[in-house]
Each structure stands twice: as C-alpha cells, then as structure tokens.
Design an enzyme around this catalytic site. Sequence first.
Site, PDB file in Angstrom:
ATOM      1  N   SER A 147      84.097  39.330   0.043  1.00 20.94           N
ATOM      2  CA  SER A 147      84.759  39.978   1.167  1.00 20.94           C
ATOM      3  C   SER A 147      85.793  40.988   0.666  1.00 20.94           C
ATOM      4  O   SER A 147      85.450  41.916  -0.057  1.00 20.94           O
ATOM      5  CB  SER A 147      85.381  38.910   2.077  1.00 20.94           C
ATOM      6  OG  SER A 147      85.728  39.443   3.328  1.00 20.94           O
ATOM      7  N   ASP A 239      76.539  39.261   9.760  1.00 15.96           N
ATOM      8  CA  ASP A 239      77.882  39.606   9.306  1.00 15.96           C
ATOM      9  C   ASP A 239      78.132  41.061   9.653  1.00 15.96           C
ATOM     10  O   ASP A 239      77.297  41.930   9.368  1.00 15.96           O
ATOM     11  CB  ASP A 239      77.976  39.388   7.794  1.00 15.96           C
ATOM     12  CG  ASP A 239      79.340  39.730   7.213  1.00 15.96           C
ATOM     13  OD1 ASP A 239      80.293  39.982   7.991  1.00 15.96           O
ATOM     14  OD2 ASP A 239      79.468  39.740   5.982  1.00 15.96           O
ATOM     15  N   HIS A 269      79.323  35.503   7.848  1.00 14.42           N
ATOM     16  CA  HIS A 269      80.361  35.764   6.860  1.00 14.42           C
ATOM     17  C   HIS A 269      81.065  34.457   6.490  1.00 14.42           C
ATOM     18  O   HIS A 269      81.442  33.678   7.341  1.00 14.42           O
ATOM     19  CB  HIS A 269      81.378  36.750   7.443  1.00 14.42           C
ATOM     20  CG  HIS A 269      82.331  37.312   6.447  1.00 14.42           C
ATOM     21  ND1 HIS A 269      82.074  38.465   5.754  1.00 14.42           N
ATOM     22  CD2 HIS A 269      83.549  36.886   6.030  1.00 14.42           C
ATOM     23  CE1 HIS A 269      83.087  38.731   4.955  1.00 14.42           C
ATOM     24  NE2 HIS A 269      84.006  37.786   5.098  1.00 14.42           N
TER      25      HIS A 269
END
Length: 301
Positions: A147, A239, A269
């Site tokens: 991320s 995501d 995610h």
Amino acid sequence: MLYPQARTEVADADVDAGAGVRDLAAERLADREAALAETIRIDVAHVADLDADGVHVRLYRPEEDTPVLLYVHGGGWVFHDLDTHDAFCRYLANATGWSLLAVGYRLAPEHPYPAPLDDVATALTWLRAHGDELEVDTTLVAGIGDSSGANLIAGLCVRDPGALAYQVLVYPVLDALADTESRRTESVAENGFVAADIDWYWDQYVPSAQVRAEPEVSPLRAVDVSGLPPALVITAEHDLLRDEGEAYAARLADAGVSTVAWRALGMTHGFWRRPWEFDASRSAVRLVAGTLRDLAASLRD
C-alpha cells in the site's frame, strides 16, 4: 465477486476508514494493541530493534549472511508501525529465508513528505554501511512494501534507480491524481476502504497539491521508468488501487524492465499480511519467495 474469505473477514489490514476529524493517537494505539494481541507470532532466529541513524528499524534474520529485504509497511503514511507488522514480518522472513529490515518511518500528518521517504532512504544507506556487523549480505538488497509502503519503495527507486536490486510492490498507491475505473467502482463496503479515504491519506502525506505530481511522490507519473529495478507487482481484484498498480507494471514492462504482475482474484485491499486467514496471502508470499530465490540464483550464476 468477492472470495468467500474476503466476505467473511475484515480484509483491510492496512487502512483505517473514515475521513474528517480523528483522534490519530487513539487509533494508532488501538492498532498496536490489536496487533500485539495476535497469538500467531512465529519465532525467527534473530530479531533486534535498532537505530538506523535516527530511524527506528527492526531486523529479522532467519540465519546469518542472507540477502536482505527492506520492508516498508502500509497504513496510508499515517497509521501502523513495526509492532503492527511484526507477526507478518516474522512469517515473511521464515517463508523467504531472507533477512528483513523493517523501517519504522515517521508518520504523516506530523511528518509529511518527504520525511517518510527520507527515512526509508536513510535506513537503506545505514543498512549497507553496517551489513557486516548485522551479519547480513548487503550485496543483494531488494525492497518490498504494501500500500503506502509500496509507494515509498517505488518512490525510492524513482529517486535512486540503483538503490535496490528488485522491488516488490503489493497493492501500491502510485498516483495522487489517479482517475481510474477501480477508483470509481471498487470502493468496497465490506472492508470500509472507499475513494474518500485515499484522498484523505494523500492530504495528510502531501498537503501541497503542487507536489503531488512529482515522480517520487506519484511514480506512475515518472517520465522515464526504463532504468528502474525489475519488479513484482501484486494487486487485489476488488481494490480501488488495482488499476494504478497494474498500469505501473505495464509501463515498466513496456520500458523494458523485467516485470511480473499478479492479481489476487476476489481479494480486497489488505489481504497480503494475513496469511493465517487468506489463501491468497499464502500464495502471494510463495510467489515472492520463489521470485527472490530466482533473483539470488541469477546473481550467483
């Protein structure tokens, strides 16, 4: 369609949903306490908290003289720390056989860009200078992040293309100005990660709108990516960051950079660092382990 495990679990382990006025100290403490309450914590031969020229780092060394992964955690540049990712770093070190140096970089909004990226660069420089005393092999250092941590790894490679031998980017956030189909359609209620959240995180990390298009902030906007290290890019089907990650993988490949892109179908995610819950996480870790094994072998030949 969401994979059953993603429907029945809170898949988001990397972001905290909801913008607006927030008690960041309380949220960070709750994250840390929840992580420390995890009962799954695999033994690693050597684990040590260290000071890397002012940056808090944690070394996981499964055995001596192994190559090193520079691990940068996610959390929207705002949340998480070495403790929240400790259980997963232990798992990853054992699964790959590589040492990990996890970076506890300064967090936004107290420390916005470039502070987090500078801390990652500082940790890497320190690692290379102290490899012998750490009993690791710094002739081969790869970077891995999830991320916002993947953003910092990618940003480091844009800042210094020779910094790392390889980059593993797990559902990376790569463009502050992204306008993609996944941003518009994959705001998943099941895990609470919606487009307003990523906008809020960008506001914390890079308050200046003029800076957000800078290549080391938004690597997808780099003019030339041909000199960047080879990459493995892992995305999740459901995501909102999916499309920018896959677009970056395509750009790298088009520029002649050896690149593999792998999409976890049915996943949201945050699945990556929950291998004890998600089959896809275990598969992703095996993919990373195999990739690193091949990388090490190719450099020995």
